[in-house]
Every structure is written in structure tokens, then in C-alpha cells.
Write an enzyme that holds these catalytic residues in place. Structure first.
Site, mmCIF file in Angstrom:
data_model
loop_
_atom_site.group_PDB
_atom_site.id
_atom_site.type_symbol
_atom_site.label_atom_id
_atom_site.label_comp_id
_atom_site.label_asym_id
_atom_site.label_seq_id
_atom_site.Cartn_x
_atom_site.Cartn_y
_atom_site.Cartn_z
ATOM 1 N N HIS A 200 0.663 -1.184 0.079
ATOM 2 C CA HIS A 200 -0.126 -0.086 0.042
ATOM 3 C C HIS A 200 0.750 1.117 0.077
ATOM 4 O O HIS A 200 0.348 2.422 -0.192
ATOM 5 C CB HIS A 200 -0.916 0.152 1.087
ATOM 6 C CG HIS A 200 -0.366 0.149 2.436
ATOM 7 N ND1 HIS A 200 -0.135 -0.881 3.263
ATOM 8 C CD2 HIS A 200 0.111 1.386 3.200
ATOM 9 C CE1 HIS A 200 0.602 -0.437 4.420
ATOM 10 N NE2 HIS A 200 0.471 0.933 4.317
ATOM 11 N N ASP A 231 0.090 -7.444 0.930
ATOM 12 C CA ASP A 231 0.450 -6.309 1.393
ATOM 13 C C ASP A 231 2.087 -6.164 1.293
ATOM 14 O O ASP A 231 2.792 -5.654 2.275
ATOM 15 C CB ASP A 231 -0.063 -5.887 2.642
ATOM 16 C CG ASP A 231 -0.029 -4.190 2.972
ATOM 17 O OD1 ASP A 231 0.424 -3.510 1.557
ATOM 18 O OD2 ASP A 231 -0.030 -3.673 3.950
ATOM 19 N N SER A 310 4.776 2.197 7.880
ATOM 20 C CA SER A 310 4.477 1.292 6.967
ATOM 21 C C SER A 310 5.490 0.554 6.289
ATOM 22 O O SER A 310 6.159 1.738 5.389
ATOM 23 C CB SER A 310 3.126 1.349 6.035
ATOM 24 O OG SER A 310 1.978 1.841 6.911
#
Length: 458
Positions: A200, A231, A310
Site C-alpha cells: 500500500h 501487502d 508502514s
């Protein structure tokens, strides 16, 4: 001189006729033997006192006549000379207060004490002056310096030592796209430039990214491949000799193990936060509306993780990467900016490493399946627990192990199941070809089977 009074001697006159004794010269220590002015004498002829011829006042014989500058030297005088002291009658000696005296020990000690006090006072005054000039205001801050405690010596296995060892392998990832610039974190997986991050982070980009290293230098990167369902994405920079991370074993983790989360939260590069593993195999279902749904059995931690973390590494107490920070839980409403509340989740590194190898080797990742379908997310959970199979593929792994539609799987590899997503997430944690034990209920009987998981061709 015959008619003149002599105040500094005795008035000599020719003795009277009835006094046949001739005049006597001055006697040392006494007075003339004859009387003067008819005054009385003692038994030795020394006058005991008399009246001055001019003033009539009683006056003793002058004893300083020889020193009188006005005395007629030709005039016979009676001079009283001090008599030699008689032994045993000497007066007690009196010390002259003005005469210099030899210092005694007490005085020497007193001088030394006074000198020391003066030196201490001077030193204190100088110290105060320097302290005031230095801005300390005369106050001494802190205790005397001592050896640093063990916790402050930054040994290699301390949190500071681990952070120092891992930070050079952590990077910031920036991706430009139609919606603007996306920023996240990543870490170097190989010396030839492969970097692992979240899908993402680069989703919606133009296939190009910029990697900023720990030392502030940067390099362009290209996307090698990505797997939206897990992911995980892999990018590569055109640089060699990089320092890759050391991989750990996420299957060996235990709740309570210390961990560090490293990355660039809120664009604050090289940020390190600490926490513990607060849960394992926490089922995560994530994804953007209209996009792929991501399932994974996550590592839960209370280390502070925010937007920008992230794709960054979650490392254990030895500095080995055991997870990829991916998402957080928040109490804010949808559309609002979320922040850390002590619930962060990372993709287990065993799963992320396997997917990375697939992407580098083939450009895409394999997906692990069990060959059965479960109810959708909106289905009510089973009242007795477990996950009911609504369909079993005839040639899939579940059918090969003897499972049938209607069976309720209670445990997979020893992990209890309560939601359909639990089964999906746990299955994808294992590599294709792994053999797992399944405990299930069929009717009123409890059964056990060994299932060999497979890869889904996609």
C-alpha cells in the site's frame, strides 16, 4: 653663683663653724652626707627632704643632674646615682610589649590556619565568579561523576546497541502518483539493492520510487513486484555494497518478547520505538474500498507505530527482523487522521520473506490455500465455535485429507478458530507444501486430519 638657687644640685655653702665636717662629694646610690638648707638628715647624713629655696616646695634630690644641660659644670652638686641592685631584691622582669618576640608554636599554627582560610575563601570567590560568568548562577548541578551504570554502557545487546546496528539498513520510501506523494518505510533485504516495503506504500504510483538512506543520501528505485493480498512489495535501487538486515524466525516468537519498530512515522526519519509482542496470530483483514482484501495472521505489538511506519522493520531483542509493520488500530472515525493507541500489527517475516523470494524469482507471489470455502465476512459465527466449511474442492488439499462440506474446523496447527477470516489468515501464513494438523467436528464426533497445503495458481 653664690646667690642663685640651683634646682638641679645641692646648694653648696661653707659649713658653719659648729660643723667641723668638710663637705662630701656625691655618693653613688645616696645623697651628700651633710644637710642642705638646714633640712633633716637620716642617720647617715642623707637628707630626707626639704623645701626648695625659691619655691618653698618640698622636693627630693634630683637624680638626673648630670644630664641637665643648664647645670653649671663648675658648681659642686649632689648627684644621686642608682645603687647596684642587691642580690635577691631584683624586681620581677617585665616584658616590653613593643619589643619583637620569637614566634611560638601556637602562633605558627594560628598563622597557618588563617592562611588556609584566606586561600579557601579566595578559591570559593573565584569559583563563584567563574560559575556566574558561565551561566550556572553559582549552583553546582549534579553529583560527582561516577562510572556509567551497566544500563547506560550501550552494550551490543542493549536496545541502543540493537538500534545502532539496524538503523543503517532502514530506508524511507517516497512514491509519486496522481494523488500526490506517498511516503513510507522499508528495509534493505540484499546487498545488491532489493528493498522490502508494503504494497500500500507504492500502490497508485507510476512504478518509480525514491529511496532515502539512513545517512541522508538518496537513490531512484524501480518496482520489482508486489502482492496486494499479502501487502508486500519489492523495489530495487541501482546501488551495490549495501548493508542488508538479518532475518529472524517469526515462528519462534513468544508473547512478551521485546521488539523495536523502526521507520519514518509522520515523515520523521530514523525513528525508533520500543515495545513487546502483545499477541501472536492476530487475524487482520484490511484493504481499501474497491481494492483487494488483505488477510494475514499478524504480530501484535504495543510499540508506537504511526503513518509512515508502514513497510519498516519490526526487530527482536537481537536486532533480527521478525515482521513488517503494516497497520494500526485506531479509535477515530473513518476519514479522520489515526494515531497510535498501542495496537500495531506486523506481517510475520517468515511469510514476507517467502513472498519476497517469489517476487524476485518470478515477479509474482504464490498464495497458499486449503481447497475449501468458508462463509463470507457477514456470516454469523458458529454458536459452538470453529469455522464451518461450506464447500470443499474435490481435488484440493482438504478433500485429500478426508474433509467434507459441513465439517467444522476447530483448530489449525494448534491455533483455535472462531471466525472465517481466522482460517484464511492462518493458511496464508504457511508456505505451500506445508503439512498442518486440523482438528474438526463432524456431527457429534471429533476428528483429526493432516492437510498438505498447496499454492493457488493465479
Amino acid at each position: 653663683m653664690g646667690g642663685t638657687d640651683v634646682t638641679d644640685g645641692w646648694d653648696w655653702r661653707r659649713p658653719a663653724a659648729n660643723n667641723s665636717a668638710p663637705p662630701q662629694p656625691p655618693v653613688a646610690g645616696g645623697a651628700p652626707t651633710g644637710g642642705v638648707h638646714g633640712g633633716p638628715t637620716n642617720g647617715r647624713g642623707v637628707p630626707t627632704g626639704g623645701a626648695h629655696p625659691a619655691t618653698g616646695a618640698s622636693s627630693p634630690w634630683w637624680s638626673d643632674a648630670l644630664a641637665d644641660p643648664w647645670r653649671d659644670p663648675a658648681a659642686p652638686t649632689a648627684v644621686v646615682l642608682p645603687a647596684a641592685p642587691v642580690r635577691g631584691t631584683e624586681p620581677e622582669p617585665v616584658a616590653d610589649p613593643d619589643a619583637p618576640r620569637r614566634p611560638v608554636l601556637r602562633q605558627v599554627l594560628l598563622i597557618a590556619v588563617v592562611a588556609a582560610l584566606l586561600a579557601g575563601t579566595l578559591g570559593g570567590a573565584l569559583g563563584y565568579a567563574f560559575a556566574v560568568r558561565g551561566g550556572a548562577g553559582g549552583t553546582v548541578l549534579g553529583a560527582q561523576p561516577q562510572d556509567a551504570p551497566v544500563a547506560a554502557q550501550r552494550k551490543p545487546d542493549s536496545l541502543a546497541g540493537v538500534a545502532a546496528r539496524v538503523l543503517p539498513s532502514v530506508v524511507t520510501v517516497r512514491v509519486g502518483g496522481a494523488a500526490g506523494t506517498s511516503e513510507g518505510s522499508g528495509f534493505i533485504a540484499s546487498a545488491d539493492g532489493h528493498v522490502i516495503t508494503n504494497d500500500h506504500v507504492i500502490a497508485g504510483g507510476n512504478g518509480r520510487a525514491t529511496v532515502i538512506f539512513n545517512d541522508g543520501s538518496s537513490a531512484p528505485a524501480s518496482v520489482v513486484g508486489q502482492d496486494p493480498e499479502s501487502d508486500i512489495a519489492v523495489i530495487k535501487v541501482a546501488r551495490t555494497g549495501l548493508r542488508p538486515v538479518e532475518f529472524g524466525d517469526s515462528d519462534a516468537l513468544a508473547v512478551g518478547d521485546p521488539v523495536l519498530a523502526i521507520g519514518s512515522p509522520l515523515s520523521l526519519a530514523n525513528t525508533v520505538t520500543a515495545g513487546i509482542v502483545s499477541a501472536l496470530d492476530r487475524t487482520m483483514r484490511a484493504g481499501e474500498p474497491g481494492g483487494p482484501v488483505r488477510y494475514y495472521a499478524a504480530i501484535q505489538t504495543d510499540a508506537a507505530v504511526n503513518h509512515g511506519n508502514s513497510g519498516g522493520p519490526l526487530v527482536d531483542g537481537a536486532g533480527r527482523v521478525i515482521g513488517v509493520n503494516s497497520t494500526i488500530k485506531s479509535l477515530v472515525s473513518e476519514g479522520q487522521e489515526a494515531g497510535n493507541i498501542g495496537l500495531a500489527f506486523a506481517i510475520p517475516i517468515n511469510q514476507a520473506k517467502r513472498i519476497t523470494q517469489d517476487i524476485i524469482g518470478t515477479g509474482k507471489a504464490r498464495r497458499t490455500v486449503i481447497g475449501a470455502e468458508v462463509p463470507g465476512p457477514g456470516a454469523a459465527p458458529s454458536a459452538t465455535g470453529g469455522v464451518r466449511l461450506v464447500m470443499v474442492e474435490p481435488s484440493g488439499p482438504a478433500a485429500g485429507a478426508g474433509l467434507k462440506a459441513g465439517d467444522v474446523i476447530l483448530r489449525l496447527a494448534g491455533r483455535p478458530l472462531s471466525e472465517p477470516t481466522d482460517l484464511i489468515a492462518l493458511v496464508r501464513k504457511f508456505a505451500p507444501g506445508s503439512v498442518v494438523t486440523v482438528e474438526y467436528r463432524r456431527g457429534s464426533s471429533l476428528e483429526t486430519a493432516s492437510v498438505t497445503l498447496a499454492a493457488d495458481a493465479k
